[in-house]
Write a protein that holds these residues in place. Structure first.
Motif, mmCIF file in Angstrom:
data_model
loop_
_atom_site.group_PDB
_atom_site.id
_atom_site.type_symbol
_atom_site.label_atom_id
_atom_site.label_comp_id
_atom_site.label_asym_id
_atom_site.label_seq_id
_atom_site.Cartn_x
_atom_site.Cartn_y
_atom_site.Cartn_z
ATOM 1 N N ARG A 1 0.771 -1.380 0.049
ATOM 2 C CA ARG A 1 -0.042 -0.085 -0.104
ATOM 3 C C ARG A 1 0.836 1.173 0.065
ATOM 4 O O ARG A 1 0.457 2.129 -0.598
ATOM 5 N N ASN A 2 2.027 1.214 0.742
ATOM 6 C CA ASN A 2 2.723 2.312 0.901
ATOM 7 C C ASN A 2 4.119 1.855 1.348
ATOM 8 O O ASN A 2 4.372 0.797 1.924
ATOM 9 N N VAL A 3 5.066 2.786 1.236
ATOM 10 C CA VAL A 3 6.440 2.560 1.818
ATOM 11 C C VAL A 3 6.952 3.784 2.620
ATOM 12 O O VAL A 3 7.352 4.780 2.088
ATOM 13 N N ALA B 1 12.078 1.885 3.886
ATOM 14 C CA ALA B 1 13.111 2.103 2.973
ATOM 15 C C ALA B 1 14.378 1.839 3.401
ATOM 16 O O ALA B 1 15.228 1.564 2.707
ATOM 17 N N PHE B 2 14.610 2.322 4.563
ATOM 18 C CA PHE B 2 15.874 2.169 5.492
ATOM 19 C C PHE B 2 16.158 0.656 5.894
ATOM 20 O O PHE B 2 17.327 0.060 5.866
ATOM 21 N N MET C 1 10.489 10.375 -4.226
ATOM 22 C CA MET C 1 11.943 9.735 -4.087
ATOM 23 C C MET C 1 12.497 10.377 -2.922
ATOM 24 O O MET C 1 13.441 9.548 -2.104
ATOM 25 N N SER C 2 12.617 11.628 -2.692
ATOM 26 C CA SER C 2 13.145 12.344 -1.513
ATOM 27 C C SER C 2 12.426 12.778 -0.341
ATOM 28 O O SER C 2 11.392 12.964 -0.410
ATOM 29 N N PRO C 3 12.771 11.799 0.800
ATOM 30 C CA PRO C 3 13.982 11.155 1.391
ATOM 31 C C PRO C 3 14.299 9.866 0.986
ATOM 32 O O PRO C 3 15.169 9.187 1.566
ATOM 33 N N ARG C 4 13.406 9.215 0.633
ATOM 34 C CA ARG C 4 13.197 7.729 0.709
ATOM 35 C C ARG C 4 14.440 7.097 -0.047
ATOM 36 O O ARG C 4 15.213 5.915 0.035
ATOM 37 N N LEU C 5 14.756 7.905 -1.190
ATOM 38 C CA LEU C 5 15.978 7.680 -2.050
ATOM 39 C C LEU C 5 17.383 7.436 -1.269
ATOM 40 O O LEU C 5 18.126 6.847 -1.559
#
Length: 1002
Positions: free
Chosen positions: A676-678, A683-684, A749-753
């Motif tokens: 559903r979401n990340v 992500a870390f 993407m930011s900050p998950r990237l």
């Protein structure tokens, strides 16, 4: 022309029709099939009636409408008398292809202020406003097209207010929107002393003590950049552009220099710098000189990005950094085919990647929705544009909410010159662009574009046809494309010719940019239904169940043969092949082949590297034969790696960054059945080099074989072969179907990237603690049955160092919040900032307000009646809108945080309600299982007791029988003796009384 003055039918309808779309439930049942239900409200807000007929409304709806009534193989609804259209409330509904529908007015008149409510049934579910695409438009019989004004944005989509339209399933905790109270529990405390840390974290960073801060700016101390190596000049130019520091001529005396130096590879031992020597670097900062040393230009670029990060606050401490990546492949896959991003927009994404040392950009060139690179074939003239064109002669039919006039989002392509410029731009920043194409399924833009180009250029055709019209009637492909033109057939000889052309053409572009073309990626597998009914695959098409089964068993061999042909082409051009995990695995049949069957690399492309992206961490197959093991598709990564492939790990619930950060129906982003979401934490917190972890399967799905941390138990985890120590890289992805604006994509993407880059570059010590084992070995199972229940006293053992993980996450979030997000925002790169956390805590002296924000140096502010935000310090007496802002006013313009309504009197949030429901249900299930196991044990104990009783009774019976037999034998012996004595007595008496006789036989 204004809507009031537009005399066309399309103009009148579009100008006066008000549309509202409201999802009512995702839990309806139609004909025993689960459905979702929405109400489409059409209101005439004009002063004159709207016509009964003479116009159509076109719109994109990815969730299939009226699926029970649709005949997928025929590509139309069941109502054949109406030409395959479905009559609903005065409109004929006609499915075109992809996501496009037509509502043709046949008895649809609306009086002024009249509203018509149309019930839409569809599948699967909708839980987000971004599932409903924009730009619904009207066409009339004269060919006029007008967009309905209400649908220009998503204001026409009603809010998702209840669990009926917020959840994908009844226990879907992942889809419950967060309240400030929920977020307050999730936000962790910030950590101080991280300002001079680096993201991604270096292997070794030694800051001199006491800290000696050095001003490294273009206006201070007259710093200059110097290098003596010609191949480092591009790196020096890049550093100068980023820092505004000038470049000095070699040999010039400068008081303060930033020196770029090449050093021998032996200067970077693996024990210190890691296994990727060409990307390793050493950064030494002293008051008068900064030196970045590396064995190759790529290492220099990495050192430059570390220095730029350190320079964010002008002053950097004297220090020594020795660093290198854990993985050689740190990739992002960007889809520019679904929605086109201009070159300047793609460069923004390349910048974001480069700042965090990501080094591969997989660029999707075409799919079903568009072709985005001029390949010299003429196909891009039609396939690079979307507009209202039912015959698709001048453009592809509009999709994904693009404008019907062929302008705006969804349109455009890269010219040859623009692509070459992108290659050069990315290379200067340490990023290699890998073209990604679809040869197989999801290739309609290329198929249609090539077909139109060949028909237009009959005298001087360029390229080959990718579509065989003689096969269309027999093809049994996806109902999403009734014309059955969405896939390229691997059995046609033209397909190999086409790939050969693409290879050579792309190689010429890379050569023009001064680079080597080293890799081409295939982002889709082949369409098995196309292959099954293709005369090119089977000259005599299968006609009965037996022939179909035999044909299906040959599909894997056909694929293997095609891959071998590709291997020959790629080897001749010196290009490595890359593809999805499905491309390099078999098509399952009922006998010998499964999705765990690997294409042998040594037989198909032995002299080039083969890269594979493993992105399936959500599926498993219960074994069909009882003696077969359960198939976890995530384990194909090890099988491929053991076979010689280079494997990139990409679990979607950790790396799919086109999803939202939170399950917010108002937030942009995509989702799937499983993801559903990340969140930033997700992500870390993962372990990319693990063989056993990163699964997205609930433990209860497969009994005790997966722990609550998403790790397979060791006995079920495929081992590495001898000499294989791990995987080769990681890949994150951005699908742009629902992201037409690049700013939205970068914000997602930011900050998950940054978190993804952290895991891709640096292996944290806590990662090694994620290894599960268990003494329990599952027994053999019956065909197609779930695993047997394990014993009560058997549990998988997994002891991850959660404290170390939490501490590391606090450090990371504190660092990016204190420096990185502000640095990115100052460079014009959007940043996501969540709504605040807030809750009321009861204390003896009264209620106390607790608040928190996603990033440090922020406070929570509430909106007053004048729309202004003031700091929230006390418990509000009524519902208020709150958001986070930097308390230093000059930083507030960098980016905006999300707003949310805060109800201080909320006793329990919806998330907590659903969580309680799930907990109670899990407890009830656990209790039921416990009782079932107890009943089984009691039953077994009772059966054992009965068996013992039966054994005792049987033993008693045997003993009794033995006693009786013994008595009978004794009695029988006495009787025999008495008889013998009587006989002798009688014989004696007879001899005395009778005359002598001759004995018989005497």
């Amino acid at each position: 022309m204004s809507a009031l003055n537009d005399v066309t039918v399309a103009g009148k309808v579009a100008g006066n029709l008000n549309i509202e779309y409201s999802v009512r439930t995702n839990f309806a049942v139609v004909g025993r099939v689960p459905h979702s239900v929405a109400i489409l409200s059409l209101t005439n807000r004009g002063k004159t009636p709207l016509p009964d007929r003479g116009y159509s409304i076109f719109f994109c709806h990815e969730n299939f409408l009226f699926p029970v009534s649709y005949q997928e193989e025929l590509g139309k609804y069941e109502s054949a008398p109406y030409g395959g259209e479905l009559m609903v409330d005065g409109y004929y509904f006609n499915f075109l292809h992809g996501c496009m529908y037509e509502m043709r007015a046949i008895d649809a008149g609306l009086a002024p202020s009249e509203t018509k409510n149309i019930t839409l049934y569809f599948s699967p579910f909708i839980v987000s406003k971004f599932d409903v695409f924009r730009n619904w438009y009207v066409t009339d019989d004269q060919g006029t097209q007008k967009v309905i004004g209400d649908t220009r944005d998503r204001g026409f989509v009603d809010d998702f207010k209840t669990p009926l339209n917020q959840l994908r399933r009844t226990d879907d905790l992942d889809s419950v929107p967060k309240q400030p109270q929920d977020r307050q529990d999730a936000f962790v405390p910030f950590m101080s002393g991280v300002l001079y840390d680096v993201t991604p974290k270096p292997r070794n960073q030694q800051i001199a003590t006491p800290i000696n801060l050095i001003d490294v700016t273009s206006t201070s101390n007259k710093w200059k950049i110097v290098t003596e190596h010609p191949d480092l000049v591009p790196a020096a130019e890049y550093l100068a552009a980023e820092t505004k520091i000038g470049i000095a001529t070699p040999g010039t005396n400068n008081a303060n220099t930033i020196k770029l130096s090449k050093k021998p590879r032996t200067s970077f031992p693996e024990s210190v710098y890691g296994p990727i020597t060409e990307e390793a670097y050493e950064l030494v900062i002293t008051p008068s000189q900064i030196e970045i040393g590396a064995a190759a230009p790529k290492g220099i670029i990495n050192g430059i990005h570390t220095l730029i990060s350190q320079q964010a606050w002008r002053e950097v401490p004297a220090q020594v950094i020795k660093d290198g990546p854990r993985f050689a492949e740190r990739a992002l896959q960007l889809d520019i085919a679904s929605n086109f991003y201009k070159p300047a927009e793609i460069k923004k994404i390349i910048n974001l990647m480069a700042y965090y040392k990501l080094n591969r950009l997989y660029l999707q060139i075409w799919n079903n929705h568009g072709l985005r690179l001029d390949l010299g074939l003429g196909a891009v003239e039609v396939a690079g544009k979307r507009c209202h064109d039912l015959n698709e002669e001048i453009c592809l039919m509009t999709q994904l909410g693009s404008d019907p006039d062929g302008r705006g989002k969804g349109n455009g392509h890269l010219t040859k010159e623009q692509f070459v410029n992108l290659l050069e731009y990315a290379d200067k920043r340490g990023v290699m662009i890998v073209p990604s194409i679809n040869v197989g399924d999801n290739a309609r833009a290329m198929v249609v574009g090539m077909d139109r180009a060949l028909k237009k250029n009959t005298l001087n055709p360029v390229g080959v046809s990718l579509f065989d019209e003689t096969e269309v009637e027999n093809l049994r492909m996806s109902g999403r494309y009734p014309k059955k033109d969405s896939a390229i057939n691997p059995c046609r000889p033209e397909t190999v010719q086409f790939v050969d052309y693409i290879l050579k053409y792309l190689k010429s572009l890379y050569t023009e940019s001064g680079q080597q073309f080293t890799r081409l990626h295939f982002a889709s597998d082949f369409n098995t239904e196309q292959m099954m009914t293709s005369k090119h695959c089977f000259p005599t098409p299968p006609r009965n169940a037996t022939e179909l089964q035999e044909a299906r068993s040959r599909l894997t061999a056909i694929k293997a043969d095609f891959l071998a042909k590709l291997g020959t082409l790629f080897t001749a051009e010196g290009v490595d092949i890359s593809g999805t995990v499905e491309l390099f695995t078999g098509f399952p049949d009922s006998q010998f082949v499964s999705r765990m069957t690997i294409m042998d690399k040594s037989k198909r492309y032995p002299n080039i590297d083969a890269y594979v992206v493993n992105d399936d961490y959500m599926r498993f197959n219960p074994p069909s034969p009882p003696n077969m093991p359960i198939e976890f598709f995530s384990q194909r990564a090890q099988l491929l790696k053991n076979n010689g492939y280079k494997v990139l790990i990409s679990p979607p619930h950790k790396t799919k960054f086109d999803t939202a950060y939170e399950p917010d129906p108002n937030a942009p982003g995509d989702y799937s059945v499983a993801t559903r979401n990340v969140s930033l934490r997700e992500a870390f917190a993962w372990v990319p080099n693990s063989r056993c972890c990163n699964l997205n399967l609930a433990p209860e799905e497969i009994a005790k074989e997966v722990t609550k941390h998403g790790c397979l138990t060791e006995p079920l985890c495929e081992p590495f072969a001898d000499g294989v120590t791990g995987f080769d890289g990681t890949l994150a992805s951005i699908d742009t179907r629902k992201l037409p604006e690049v700013e939205t994509a970068i914000k997602l993407m930011s900050p998950r990237l940054m978190a993804f880059a952290e895991r891709s570059w640096y292996e944290a010590p806590w990662e090694s603690s994620f290894t599960a084992s268990t003494p329990y070995q599952p027994p053999q199972r019956a065909a197609n049955q779930p695993p047997a229940l394990p014993p009560l006293n058997i549990e998988p053992t997994l002891n991850p160092d959660l404290a170390a993980l939490e501490n590391d996450y606090q450090r990371f979030r504190s660092l990016i919040g204190a420096k990185e997000v502000m640095r990115m925002a100052s460079k014009g790169l959007p940043v996501f900032c969540a709504a605040p956390g807030a809750r009321v805590v009861a204390e003896p002296t009264g209620n106390k307000l607790e608040t928190s924000c996603m990033y440090p140096n922020m406070k929570v502010y509430s909106k007053n009646e004048r729309g202004q935000f003031t700091e929230l310090t006390t418990v509000p007496t009524q519902n208020v809108t709150i958001k986070c802002q930097y308390y230093i006013e000059q930083y507030r313009q960098l980016f905006e945080c999300e707003e949310q309504e805060f109800n201080a009197n909320l006793e329990k949030t919806p998330f907590q309600h659903v969580q309680d429901h799930i907990t109670q249900r899990a407890a009830a299930q656990a209790e039921a299982i416990r009782q079932q196991q107890q009943q089984q044990q009691a039953f077994l104990a009772q059966q054992a007791m009965l068996a013992r009783q039966r054994a005792a009774m049987l033993q008693q019976q045997q003993q009794s029988q033995q006693q009786q037999q013994g008595g009978q034998q004794q009695q029988g012996g006495q009787t025999a003796g008495t008889a013998q004595q009587t006989a002798r007595r009688r014989n004696t008496q007879g001899q005395n009384q009778a005359a002598p006789r001759t004995p018989i036989g005497g």
